[in-house]
Design a protein around this motif. Structure first.
Motif, PDB file in Angstrom:
ATOM      1  N   ALA A  63      10.452  24.106  50.194  1.00  0.00           N
ATOM      2  CA  ALA A  63       9.697  25.315  49.873  1.00  0.00           C
ATOM      3  C   ALA A  63       8.593  25.030  48.856  1.00  0.00           C
ATOM      4  CB  ALA A  63      10.639  26.396  49.353  1.00  0.00           C
ATOM      5  N   VAL A  64       8.895  24.160  47.893  1.00  0.00           N
ATOM      6  CA  VAL A  64       7.900  23.854  46.857  1.00  0.00           C
ATOM      7  C   VAL A  64       6.850  22.888  47.410  1.00  0.00           C
ATOM      8  CG1 VAL A  64       7.525  22.781  44.595  1.00  0.00           C
ATOM      9  CG2 VAL A  64       9.526  24.246  44.979  1.00  0.00           C
ATOM     10  N   ARG A  65       7.335  21.836  48.059  1.00  0.00           N
ATOM     11  CA  ARG A  65       6.429  20.780  48.529  1.00  0.00           C
ATOM     12  C   ARG A  65       5.556  21.242  49.698  1.00  0.00           C
ATOM     13  NH1 ARG A  65      10.207  16.938  50.735  1.00  0.00           N
ATOM     14  NH2 ARG A  65       9.940  18.261  52.568  1.00  0.00           N
ATOM     15  N   ASP A  66       6.189  21.828  50.707  1.00  0.00           N
ATOM     16  CA  ASP A  66       5.434  22.163  51.920  1.00  0.00           C
ATOM     17  C   ASP A  66       4.862  23.577  51.919  1.00  0.00           C
ATOM     18  OD1 ASP A  66       6.312  19.705  52.615  1.00  0.00           O
ATOM     19  OD2 ASP A  66       7.678  20.371  54.223  1.00  0.00           O
ATOM     20  N   PHE A  67       5.549  24.484  51.225  1.00  0.00           N
ATOM     21  CA  PHE A  67       5.130  25.881  51.344  1.00  0.00           C
ATOM     22  C   PHE A  67       4.559  26.446  50.049  1.00  0.00           C
ATOM     23  CE2 PHE A  67       8.828  25.964  54.563  1.00  0.00           C
ATOM     24  CZ  PHE A  67       8.028  25.369  55.545  1.00  0.00           C
ATOM     25  N   ASN A  68       4.377  25.588  49.058  1.00  0.00           N
ATOM     26  CA  ASN A  68       3.640  25.999  47.867  1.00  0.00           C
ATOM     27  C   ASN A  68       4.314  27.127  47.072  1.00  0.00           C
ATOM     28  OD1 ASN A  68       1.498  25.755  46.140  1.00  0.00           O
ATOM     29  ND2 ASN A  68       0.145  27.088  47.323  1.00  0.00           N
ATOM     30  N   ALA A  69       5.641  27.134  47.067  1.00  0.00           N
ATOM     31  CA  ALA A  69       6.360  28.146  46.286  1.00  0.00           C
ATOM     32  C   ALA A  69       6.104  27.930  44.793  1.00  0.00           C
ATOM     33  CB  ALA A  69       7.859  28.048  46.568  1.00  0.00           C
ATOM     34  N   ASP A  70       5.847  29.023  44.055  1.00  0.00           N
ATOM     35  CA  ASP A  70       5.679  28.918  42.600  1.00  0.00           C
ATOM     36  C   ASP A  70       7.026  28.757  41.928  1.00  0.00           C
ATOM     37  OD1 ASP A  70       2.843  29.479  42.540  1.00  0.00           O
ATOM     38  OD2 ASP A  70       3.357  31.568  42.999  1.00  0.00           O
ATOM     39  N   MET A  71       8.043  29.327  42.543  1.00  0.00           N
ATOM     40  CA  MET A  71       9.392  29.310  41.985  1.00  0.00           C
ATOM     41  C   MET A  71      10.383  29.300  43.150  1.00  0.00           C
ATOM     42  SD  MET A  71       8.993  32.221  38.992  1.00  0.00           S
ATOM     43  CE  MET A  71      10.732  32.182  38.593  1.00  0.00           C
ATOM     44  N   ILE A  72      11.647  29.080  42.808  1.00  0.00           N
ATOM     45  CA  ILE A  72      12.709  29.112  43.814  1.00  0.00           C
ATOM     46  C   ILE A  72      13.781  30.097  43.367  1.00  0.00           C
ATOM     47  CG2 ILE A  72      14.666  27.783  44.756  1.00  0.00           C
ATOM     48  CD1 ILE A  72      11.984  27.076  46.035  1.00  0.00           C
ATOM     49  N   THR A  73      14.256  30.905  44.321  1.00  0.00           N
ATOM     50  CA  THR A  73      15.421  31.747  44.037  1.00  0.00           C
ATOM     51  C   THR A  73      16.601  31.173  44.816  1.00  0.00           C
ATOM     52  OG1 THR A  73      14.027  33.696  43.854  1.00  0.00           O
ATOM     53  CG2 THR A  73      16.385  34.079  44.120  1.00  0.00           C
ATOM     54  N   ILE A  74      17.639  30.793  44.101  1.00  0.00           N
ATOM     55  CA  ILE A  74      18.842  30.338  44.788  1.00  0.00           C
ATOM     56  C   ILE A  74      19.851  31.495  44.832  1.00  0.00           C
ATOM     57  CG2 ILE A  74      19.498  29.107  42.642  1.00  0.00           C
ATOM     58  CD1 ILE A  74      20.739  28.240  46.200  1.00  0.00           C
ATOM     59  N   HIS A  75      20.128  31.947  46.043  1.00  0.00           N
ATOM     60  CA  HIS A  75      21.061  33.064  46.233  1.00  0.00           C
ATOM     61  C   HIS A  75      22.451  32.493  46.514  1.00  0.00           C
ATOM     62  CE1 HIS A  75      17.904  36.172  46.628  1.00  0.00           C
ATOM     63  NE2 HIS A  75      17.214  35.246  47.264  1.00  0.00           N
ATOM     64  N   LEU A  76      23.385  32.793  45.629  1.00  0.00           N
ATOM     65  CA  LEU A  76      24.740  32.244  45.787  1.00  0.00           C
ATOM     66  C   LEU A  76      25.598  33.205  46.603  1.00  0.00           C
ATOM     67  CD1 LEU A  76      24.978  31.013  42.090  1.00  0.00           C
ATOM     68  CD2 LEU A  76      24.418  29.648  44.125  1.00  0.00           C
ATOM     69  N   ILE A  77      25.170  33.438  47.837  1.00  0.00           N
ATOM     70  CA  ILE A  77      25.861  34.485  48.605  1.00  0.00           C
ATOM     71  C   ILE A  77      27.238  34.072  49.094  1.00  0.00           C
ATOM     72  CG2 ILE A  77      23.790  35.737  49.348  1.00  0.00           C
ATOM     73  CD1 ILE A  77      24.240  34.364  52.074  1.00  0.00           C
ATOM     74  N   SER A  78      27.474  32.767  49.184  1.00  0.00           N
ATOM     75  CA  SER A  78      28.793  32.346  49.685  1.00  0.00           C
ATOM     76  C   SER A  78      29.910  32.697  48.699  1.00  0.00           C
ATOM     77  CB  SER A  78      28.801  30.840  49.958  1.00  0.00           C
ATOM     78  OG  SER A  78      28.886  30.123  48.741  1.00  0.00           O
ATOM     79  N   THR A  79      29.540  33.115  47.497  1.00  0.00           N
ATOM     80  CA  THR A  79      30.572  33.466  46.516  1.00  0.00           C
ATOM     81  C   THR A  79      31.236  34.810  46.822  1.00  0.00           C
ATOM     82  OG1 THR A  79      28.923  34.528  45.088  1.00  0.00           O
ATOM     83  CG2 THR A  79      29.422  32.213  44.642  1.00  0.00           C
ATOM     84  N   ASP A  80      30.610  35.598  47.700  1.00  0.00           N
ATOM     85  CA  ASP A  80      31.160  36.915  48.029  1.00  0.00           C
ATOM     86  C   ASP A  80      32.577  36.762  48.581  1.00  0.00           C
ATOM     87  OD1 ASP A  80      31.838  39.408  49.177  1.00  0.00           O
ATOM     88  OD2 ASP A  80      29.717  39.870  49.510  1.00  0.00           O
ATOM     89  N   PRO A  81      33.536  37.468  47.994  1.00  0.00           N
ATOM     90  CA  PRO A  81      34.916  37.377  48.484  1.00  0.00           C
ATOM     91  C   PRO A  81      35.022  37.717  49.972  1.00  0.00           C
ATOM     92  CG  PRO A  81      34.824  38.633  46.441  1.00  0.00           C
ATOM     93  CD  PRO A  81      33.414  38.360  46.836  1.00  0.00           C
ATOM     94  N   LEU A  82      34.109  38.518  50.470  1.00  0.00           N
ATOM     95  CA  LEU A  82      34.152  38.875  51.884  1.00  0.00           C
ATOM     96  C   LEU A  82      33.456  37.824  52.763  1.00  0.00           C
ATOM     97  CD1 LEU A  82      33.369  42.690  51.560  1.00  0.00           C
ATOM     98  CD2 LEU A  82      35.610  41.599  51.876  1.00  0.00           C
ATOM     99  N   ILE A  83      32.804  36.847  52.127  1.00  0.00           N
ATOM    100  CA  ILE A  83      32.181  35.773  52.912  1.00  0.00           C
ATOM    101  C   ILE A  83      33.027  34.506  52.746  1.00  0.00           C
ATOM    102  CG2 ILE A  83      30.042  34.502  53.392  1.00  0.00           C
ATOM    103  CD1 ILE A  83      28.496  36.946  52.385  1.00  0.00           C
ATOM    104  N   ASN A  84      32.663  33.605  51.808  1.00  0.00           N
ATOM    105  CA  ASN A  84      33.468  32.387  51.640  1.00  0.00           C
ATOM    106  C   ASN A  84      34.306  32.376  50.363  1.00  0.00           C
ATOM    107  OD1 ASN A  84      32.452  31.409  53.969  1.00  0.00           O
ATOM    108  ND2 ASN A  84      31.052  29.928  53.032  1.00  0.00           N
ATOM    109  N   ASP A  85      34.010  33.348  49.505  1.00  0.00           N
ATOM    110  CA  ASP A  85      34.678  33.396  48.200  1.00  0.00           C
ATOM    111  C   ASP A  85      34.564  32.055  47.456  1.00  0.00           C
ATOM    112  OD1 ASP A  85      35.855  34.749  46.183  1.00  0.00           O
ATOM    113  OD2 ASP A  85      37.910  34.652  46.993  1.00  0.00           O
ATOM    114  N   THR A  86      33.418  31.410  47.564  1.00  0.00           N
ATOM    115  CA  THR A  86      33.199  30.157  46.836  1.00  0.00           C
ATOM    116  C   THR A  86      33.433  30.393  45.343  1.00  0.00           C
ATOM    117  OG1 THR A  86      31.496  29.626  48.440  1.00  0.00           O
ATOM    118  CG2 THR A  86      31.522  28.303  46.419  1.00  0.00           C
ATOM    119  N   PRO A  87      34.248  29.561  44.695  1.00  0.00           N
ATOM    120  CA  PRO A  87      34.486  29.758  43.260  1.00  0.00           C
ATOM    121  C   PRO A  87      33.188  29.604  42.457  1.00  0.00           C
ATOM    122  CG  PRO A  87      36.007  28.135  44.189  1.00  0.00           C
ATOM    123  CD  PRO A  87      35.008  28.422  45.239  1.00  0.00           C
ATOM    124  N   ALA A  88      33.106  30.341  41.347  1.00  0.00           N
ATOM    125  CA  ALA A  88      31.904  30.325  40.514  1.00  0.00           C
ATOM    126  C   ALA A  88      31.552  28.900  40.077  1.00  0.00           C
ATOM    127  CB  ALA A  88      32.116  31.225  39.302  1.00  0.00           C
TER     128      ALA A  88
END
Ligand code: B12
Ligand code: SF4
Lengths: 438, 468
Positions: free
Chosen positions: A187-212
């Motif tokens: 995203a930064v290299r090819d698409f010129n993103a100024d910033m990155i947002t990392i969404h930790l959605i797999s942590t949702d107990p209803l999805i993967n409940d990935t531990p914090a």
């Protein structure tokens, strides 16, 4: 003395010239001009003659035009412009009335929007190559009342697991979809993103409940992979998010990330404390409701002691056609209130512009409605849906955009920077637009 | 508008509460004058009785919108532009949505011309119970030949009822166009610093609205507008020039902002509708997709910020759809919650075997679902639950869409579950969490539909009739 000439005689006349064919040329109304002697030329006669002569010359000119001769240029040259039709019943206005245009600046916009800096370079104990400063406005965006101190920024979405995406979005990320660090890099290299947002959605107990704790590792990877400032998002699960964001804040200490988000429906105190403890900023998220936004900001400041330079607001983005009218007016009201001195609303704003991909117009192959006109290729519809959604909010005062499609990012950056004033372009002679060949 | 409270307007009304206007009192009528849902002419005694003449005239002046209203076209297809009273839509609402004109030109082959005009007038997209459509045709004189222009205009007039913009800086060309279309009241484009006398004369002679064009010269723009208005040409549209790129675009935006602010602040000389010409994006970009994209982007900016009429070129659906929606976005009335009456609606010709579906009474939701069903020929009962006009997801989150509400909605509508062979209720995918409660509350079986109603027809193929 009598001199007669019939217009139809012209054909014979033209024969002598090297004209191949006069097919298709019809002369309407044969005009016979009879200039016979006697009585001299009285004014009425002269007028009548002049009229006839003009009629003939128009017919002849038409013929010449059909033959491809540039008659109009000839007229223009001899008369100084195209023949001007006479104006009946209206007298010419002799001259323009003098007028000076003047408009005052807005005196009520007396309170600047708070500046918030994200990211930290080595000078400040972080490892980002650069920082991003949002806010600082003294007027509505791009307005002549006051220069806008900072441009708009785009932070591109990265997810910690493959998610369902519109086809035209997914195409860009197929190779990195299982690797958030590579995704961020791309995203930064090819698409010129100024910033990155990392969404930790797999942590949702209803999805993967990935531990914090595990989710925090992904944050570390992303911080390693890119050197732009980052935003860290939870899964949106109000029970789990505070814990996830605490862990993430801890591993990102010193990097001054933006924690997304504190909201009224979760334990915002924990999120706020994670931000203040580790030197981060916090995203104050409410749902299209200005009073809720005031309340949450007040709580963050008064109850949680979050410094003013560490609050960014997300007043919610609804997509074009799906409530953008609410989102636009909500943001515009918030920004105006801030400029006019409401200290609970003088913060920069962020938009989840990616929501535009929820609109069926952006992703559906064709209209589900038989009566609609053809919707055309969705590859082109999707990005413009995201662009227009973002641009609309840019004009309402939004500072930072969370986005997904590379084309949308590129166009939105270019248009917002154009309005900001940092893009040079060759000037175009717009006075010629009517005759433009397109 | 020079007054902003019903009390101020009331002073000019007869005060007899006669009810001829359909309101219960003059005061009620006055409040409708202020929110602009009624006009002074709706008070019959005020208009008819000579003793009120003075008051009527004064009231009309006070109620006139800050930005003048200009009408282009005639009859049912006439379009009003301008007429605004505020700088921000949340302060009241924006009136007279931006008129969208698409171009044709006089060097087109006739067949192409007719095809393009038809595409423009036929384009439609369903949205909230109605179709979003385009408004006007702008005829450009590329040939600079009066006859060609007249022939093109004539053909357009024969093909469509859409109002026209006649585009040329050449008075002879404009005249030729007017001679075949004046009774349709087209907008003249445009008077500029060189031709303004001739174009003003045409506007007077043919009694049509006229655009004044002064690229990035607000003094000249104002001077022309003032000169025209003072000479009785009041239907004026301002074009301060649309520069499509770079600093020029920033300047253009600020020209629009300045003109509108001055107008709303009471500078009558510049308080006219503004025209944007996003078409100019085509002069800056070579390939069609870039040009269409940038044209749409420029058009969006000026739909949001004060463009009252626009001339554009791209008729690709990916340009038209966002343009129609952003226009609708800015011009929906923020004071009105858009709802439909709570009821059980019959879609198509439902029978005892047809599904019973649940949705909300938020107009956007209801009409989206309704049109997804009817356009695909699905026969069913569609229940609009009274959620105070909130959509499915927000209503589930906010408690306006509950099992009890669904039961009440069906009962209030007098809907008899017993007449259905299947005794099943289908709820929206986004209301899945209500499934158990609705079963308990109604005693019916509950199926969860897809999250997007656009997928209902496909879902029906897979899931209907329900397995016993
Ligand atoms: C606009 C909006 C609002 C507006 C609502 C305006 C209105 N008149 O509805 C306002 C500002 C009032 C609002 C308030 C709130 N909102 Co809100 N809002 C939205 C937003 C931005 C868009 C919703 C929308 O209009 N969608 C379009 C309509 C057409 O969709 P729909 O009604 O769901 O219909 C579709 C489907 O449901 C389906 N469908 C409909 N009927 C049927 C029937 C059948 C049989 C089937 C099969 C399918 C089907 O097809 C339709 C077309 O796709 C969403 C976020 C987003 N971007 O989606 C949040 C969102 C819905 N809001 C949310 C929340 C939490 C709230 C609040 C509770 C916030 C708060 N704490 O105050 C309040 C509740 C207010 C209330 N209920 O009184 C959450 C809901 C989260 C959740 N899943 O629980 C969302 C998703 C935002 C989020 N990400 O958190 N909101
Ligand atoms: S018609 Fe006029 S006088 Fe009669 S009630 Fe209405 S406003 Fe009053």
């Amino acid at each position: 003395m009598s001199n007669k000439m019939k217009l139809s005689g012209l054909t014979d006349l033209l024969k002598d010239l090297d004209v191949e064919s006069l097919e298709g040329v019809s002369i309407e109304g044969d005009i016979e001009l009879d200039i016979s002697g006697g009585g001299g030329l009285n004014p009425a006669m002269a007028y009548a003659l002049g009229h006839e002569a003009a009629q003939i010359s128009m017919h002849v000119a038409n013929i010449a035009r059909m033959l491809g001769y540039p008659v109009d240029q000839l007229f223009a040259a001899s008369m100084g412009g195209l023949p001007q039709a006479p104006v009946a019943g209206a007298s010419r206005i002799p001259e323009l009335l003098p007028a000076k245009f003047d408009v005052s600046k807005m005196s009520e916009w007396a309170t600047p929007i708070q500046e918030v800096t994200l990211g930290a370079t080595s000078a400040d104990g972080g490892s980002r190559k650069n920082t991003v400063t949002l806010g600082g406005e003294n007027a509505l965006p791009y307005y002549f009342d006051a220069e806008m101190p900072h441009r708009n920024y785009v932070t591109m979405d990265v997810f910690d697991m493959p998610i369902s995406m519109a086809k035209s979005v997914k195409e860009n990320y197929g190779d990195v979809i299982n690797d958030p660090a590579e995704w961020a890099k791309k995203a930064v290299r090819d698409f010129n993103a100024d910033m990155i947002t990392i969404h930790l959605i797999s942590t949702d107990p209803l999805i993967n409940d990935t531990p914090a704790r595990e989710a925090a590792k992904v944050v570390e990877d992303v911080l390693q992979a890119v050197d732009v400032p980052i935003v860290i998002g939870g899964s949106g699960n109000p029970q789990k998010d505070p814990e996830v964001l605490e862990r993430a804040a801890e591993v990102a200490e010193g990097e001054r990330v933006l924690l997304a988000s504190a909201s009224l429906n979760l334990d915002y105190e924990r999120v706020a404390k994670a931000a203040t403890d580790y030197g981060h900023a916090v995203l104050s998220w409410t749902q299209l409701e200005i009073n809720a936004q005031k309340e949450l900001n007040r709580k963050l400041m008064k109850q949680c002691n979050v410094p003013r330079d560490s609050i960014v607001m997300d007043p919610t983005t609804a997509a074009l056609g799906y409530g953008l009218d609410y989102a636009y007016s909500n943001m515009e009201r918030i920004r105006l209130a801030g400029l006019m001195g409401d200290e609970e609303l003088t913060f920069p704003m962020s938009s989840g512009t990616t929501n535009a991909w929820g609109a069926r117009e952006s992703w559906m192959k064709e209209s589900p409605l038989k009566q609609d006109s053809d919707w055309g290729p969705r590859e082109y519809r999707g990005p413009i849906w995201e662009i227009v959604t973002g641009l609309t909010l840019a004009l309402a005062g939004n500072d930072m955009f969370m986005m997904m499609h590379p084309t949308s990012v590129q166009v939105l950056k270019e248009i917002t920077q154009t309005l900001y004033g940092s893009i040079e372009a060759e000037e175009i002679d717009i006075t010629k637009w009517i005759g433009a060949e397109v | 508008m020079k007054i902003n409270s019903p009390l101020e307007a009331y002073k000019f009304l007869p005060g007899t509460n006669c009810g001829e206007c359909g309101e219960t009192s003059c005061m009620a009528f006055a409040s409708h004058l202020i929110d602009r849902s009624l006009k002074a002419t709706d008070c019959i005694p005020l208009v008819n009785e000579s003793k009120y003449k003075k008051k009527y005239d004064e009231l009309v002046t006070l109620l006139a919108p800050e930005i003048r209203e200009v009408v282009i076209g005639v009859g049912d297809n006439a379009i009003s532009i301008g007429g605004d009273d505020v700088l921000h839509r949340h302060k009241l609402t924006f009136f007279n949505k931006t008129a969208l004109a698409y171009d044709v030109w006089d060097t087109m082959e006739e067949a192409d011309l007719v095809e393009r005009v038809n595409k423009i007038q036929d384009f439609k997209k369903f949205y909230v119970g109605d179709y979003l459509t385009l408004d006007m045709i702008a005829v450009r004189s590329v040939s600079n030949d009066p006859e060609k222009f007249a022939a093109t205009v004539k053909k357009v007039v024969e093909t469509t009822e859409f109002p026209l913009v006649l585009c040329s800086f050449e008075p002879a060309v404009l005249r030729a166009g007017l001679e075949v279309s004046a009774e349709k009241r087209p907008l003249l484009y445009a008077a500029n610093k060189d031709n303004w006398q001739e174009v003003a004369a045409l506007a007077q002679e043919f009694n049509v609205p006229v655009t004044v064009f002064a690229p990035n010269d607000l003094d000249l723009l104002k001077s022309m507008a003032k000169t025209f208005a003072d000479n009785g040409i009041e239907d004026v549209v301002l074009d301060p020039g649309t520069f499509p790129t770079g600093k020029g675009l920033k300047t253009t935006l600020n020209n629009f902002l300045k003109i509108r602010r001055a107008g709303i602040n009471g500078d009558r000389d510049i308080a006219f509708p503004i025209m944007a010409v996003p078409f100019t994006a085509w002069m800056a970009h070579d390939d069609e997709v870039s040009a269409s994209y940038w044209e749409t982007v420029v058009a969006s900016i000026f739909t949001i910020k004060y463009g009252d009429i626009m001339i554009m070129h791209s008729i690709e659906p990916y340009a038209l759809m966002p343009q129609l929606h952003i226009r609708d976005t800015m011009y929906t009335d923020p004071r009105k919650p858009v709802t439909v009456d709570p009821a059980v609606y019959e879609i198509g010709s439902p029978t005892a075997d047809s599904p019973l579906l649940i949705t909300t009474n938020f107009a956007l939701t209801y009409y989206t679902v309704e049109s997804d069903l009817s356009s695909n020929g699905v026969d069913c009962y569609l229940t609009a639950i009274d959620t105070d006009g909130i959509g499915v997801e927000a209503a589930v989150a906010g408690g306006q869409l509950t099992a009890a509400k669904i039961k009440k909605g069906l009962d209030d509508a007098g809907f008899d579950m017993e007449k259905l062979t299947h005794k099943v209720i289908v709820i929206p995918g986004l209301a899945a969490r209500l499934q158990g409660d609705v079963e308990d509350e109604t005693g019916a079986g509950v199926m969860i539909g897809p999250a997007d109603s656009g997928r209902l027809p496909g879902w029906m193929e897979q899931n209907w009739p329900p397995q016993k």
